[in-house]
Design an enzyme around this catalytic site. Structure first.
Site, PDB file in Angstrom:
ATOM      1  N   HIS A 287       2.558   3.905 -13.582  1.00 31.41           N
ATOM      2  CA  HIS A 287       1.918   3.457 -12.338  1.00 31.41           C
ATOM      3  C   HIS A 287       0.627   2.682 -12.637  1.00 31.41           C
ATOM      4  O   HIS A 287       0.320   1.708 -11.961  1.00 31.41           O
ATOM      5  CB  HIS A 287       1.612   4.658 -11.436  1.00 31.41           C
ATOM      6  CG  HIS A 287       2.850   5.352 -10.958  1.00 31.41           C
ATOM      7  ND1 HIS A 287       3.199   5.449  -9.629  1.00 31.41           N
ATOM      8  CD2 HIS A 287       3.859   5.960 -11.638  1.00 31.41           C
ATOM      9  CE1 HIS A 287       4.349   6.095  -9.505  1.00 31.41           C
ATOM     10  NE2 HIS A 287       4.767   6.421 -10.722  1.00 31.41           N
TER      11      HIS A 287
ATOM     12  N   ASP B  97      -1.394   3.596  -4.463  1.00 33.30           N
ATOM     13  CA  ASP B  97      -0.065   3.976  -4.930  1.00 33.30           C
ATOM     14  C   ASP B  97       0.575   4.871  -3.857  1.00 33.30           C
ATOM     15  O   ASP B  97      -0.107   5.677  -3.221  1.00 33.30           O
ATOM     16  CB  ASP B  97      -0.222   4.771  -6.233  1.00 33.30           C
ATOM     17  CG  ASP B  97       1.094   4.991  -6.946  1.00 33.30           C
ATOM     18  OD1 ASP B  97       1.238   4.465  -8.052  1.00 33.30           O
ATOM     19  OD2 ASP B  97       1.976   5.703  -6.402  1.00 33.30           O
TER      20      ASP B  97
END
Ligand code: UDP
Length: 508
Positions: A19, A126
């Protein structure tokens, strides 16, 4: 009126390499258009990415890393345990403690933003950092949610949820994904959302709510491979959606030797040494083998893979992070003589490999991948056909996309997830035998018309990926539109510091 350089984006990745790596890429892409970009993460994750960010700053990009200490020890985590890969092998309770600690970053992040001289124009969170939603509401900052798995995966999870499939079938029962743009058969175990596990029900609900209330959605993908899935997902959620990838195909990344080599964290091998080794190999003759940052194979399964690679006769580079943590794996490589037996045609990396540097090399002709979305995008963007070996999470969907939709992959034959992120229960049995590995490598790297067709397709997709990222390309245009959209949204919400400058936006 604000200029582009007065716009400030704050990016909040999940503390996991799969990520943070693409979030740093997104930060670079945004900063290259003019806005100031801040990536907020914890000290351990910041340290892993300092070299890349410093490199970008030296190149003139207005980019910074801001560290917020993780209150892990307050939740029973050891000091310094700040990233998902550090949790591999620990009991499920550790994951829950980890997410609780992450959720506690909301207060410090809000304090940090309140102390800024001007409000940021946008926070990009995110999808696994939904704890940012309430503070953005309080501060009146536009908030976008970025998904780092594929649109295929997000849509599949959505379809299963919308049609009540999760409530009515058994874990491994096969079913066709209902209401999906392509024919796809899966199971609950192989198509499971990120927080769809016992113990993180609140986090799951937070993620759904944060997505439902976001000002828009971003994906690291491109329309050339995921157009129908992106459109269906945007329609299903009724959200403005942009695709800004594949970030790994942007020229600022591909042409920056140091960034590539230190992507995610400093490599455990000299990138120059690997390149020289690859230089001595025939074009498209080498397999690259990597299971990403989290997945660890059991020693038994890893031994089967080793025997299959040996039997294949193919040159290979293998990133074996298990060699750092598993004595049985070290015994296989050293005492049982595996490394010595293959040394003429193999390069073993005991730890972190400079993956993009390797995949970019013309000697690499196949990628045995666990189908993490970043690895998948790297294979697609760099034109390397894949041997697919999914182990958990979104990876079985990436396998379907690579093999069934795009026609650039060969399956290893894995049927069930070997590892769950939140329930790290490893399948003890061997799912892929050495014979399966040998056969799949021959199929992928061989001279059959199907193999040649896969190679051609892979090159075509890579060319499309590069086109998407340059001026006039779909992902380039989406990023332009995104900056313009949030700039206008922020102005509407009344921040005197973030008014949009149409002339500046037009020049993006
Ligand atoms: N990676 C790397 N070196 C390694 C292992 C992984 O550079 O030895 C990078 C890889 O290029 C990718 C990321 O780490 O960008 C892993 O993300 P992915 O989504 O493929 O898998 P995950 O680690 O999230 O399972």
């Amino acid at each position: 009126m604000a200029t582009l350089s007065e716009l400030h984006f704050v990016l909040v990745p999940l503390a996991a390499q799969g990520h943070i790596i693409p979030m740093v890429d997104v930060a670079r892409l945004l900063a290259a258009r003019g806005p100031m970009v801040t990536i907020v993460t914890t000290p351990v994750n910041a340290a892993r990415n300092t070299a890349t960010v410093d490199g970008a700053r030296t190149a003139g990009l207005p980019l910074e890393l801001v560290e917020l200490p993780l209150p892990g020890p307050q939740h029973g985590l050891p000091e310094g345990m700040e990233a998902i890969d550090q949790l591999t092998g620990h009991e499920p309770g550790m994951y829950i403690k980890f997410f609780h600690a992450l959720w506690d970053l909301a207060g410090p992040l809000e304090e940090y933003i309140r102390a800024l001289p001007r409000r940021p124009v946008c926070l990009v969170a995110d999808a696994s950092s939904p704890w940012t939603a309430p503070l953005c509401d309080r501060l009146g900052i536009p908030r976008l949610v970025i998904h780092f798995p594929s649109a295929y995966f997000q849509l599949a999870v959505h379809c299963l949820t919308a049609h009540g499939v999760y409530d009515r079938v058994d874990e491994m029962e096969p079913f066709e994904v209902p209401g999906f743009p392509v024919h796809a058969v899966g199971s609950k175990a192989t198509i499971r959302g990120f927080f769809q596990y016992p113990g993180v029900e609140k986090e799951h609900q937070d993620a759904l709510d944060a997505e439902a209330t976001a000002d828009g959605l971003l994906f690291n993908t491109f329309r050339g491979i995921e157009g129908p899935f992106l459109d269906a997902y945007a329609a299903a959620l009724g959200k403005k959606t942009w695709s800004v990838g594949p970030t790994c195909a942007s020229s600022s990344m591909v042409d920056d030797r140091d960034s590539k080599a230190g992507r995610g964290k400093p490599a455990d091998v000299d990138a120059g040494h690997i390149v020289s080794w690859l230089d001595a190999r025939a074009p498209a003759s080498v397999m690259y083998v990597s299971f990403g940052s989290i997945t660890q194979l059991t020693a038994k399964q890893l031994s089967e893979l080793a025997r299959g690679l040996e039997a294949s006769g193919q040159p290979f580079v293998w990133a074996i992070k298990e060699a750092k943590t598993d004595a049985a794996v070290r015994a296989l490589l050293d005492d049982e003589g595996f490394e010595a037996r293959v040394q003429d045609r193999a390069l073993l990396v005991r730890g972190w490999a400079p993956q993009v540097t390797i995949l970019l090399h013309q000697a690499v002709g196949g990628f045995l991948t666990h189908c993490g979305w970043n690895g998948t995008l790297e294979a697609l963007s760099l034109g390397v056909p894949a041997l697919t070996w999914p182990t958990m999470a979104d990876q079985f969907c990436s396998e379907k996309l690579l093999v069934d939709v795009l026609g650039v992959g060969v399956r290893s034959g894995v049927k069930i997830p070997a590892m769950y992120v939140h329930l790290p229960k490893k399948a003890e049995g061997v799912q892929v035998t050495s014979g399966d590995v040998e056969k799949a490598i021959a199929e992928l790297m061989g001279d059959e018309p199907e193999a040649a067709a896969r190679r051609t397709k892979a090159k075509e997709i890579a060319a499309e990926a590069r086109t998407a990222m340059v001026e006039g390309g779909s992902s380039h245009s989406d990023l332009t539109d995104l900056i313009s959209y949030v700039s206008e949204l922020s102005r509407k919400r009344g921040h005197e510091n973030s008014t949009t400058l149409p002339s500046a936006v037009a020049k993006l």
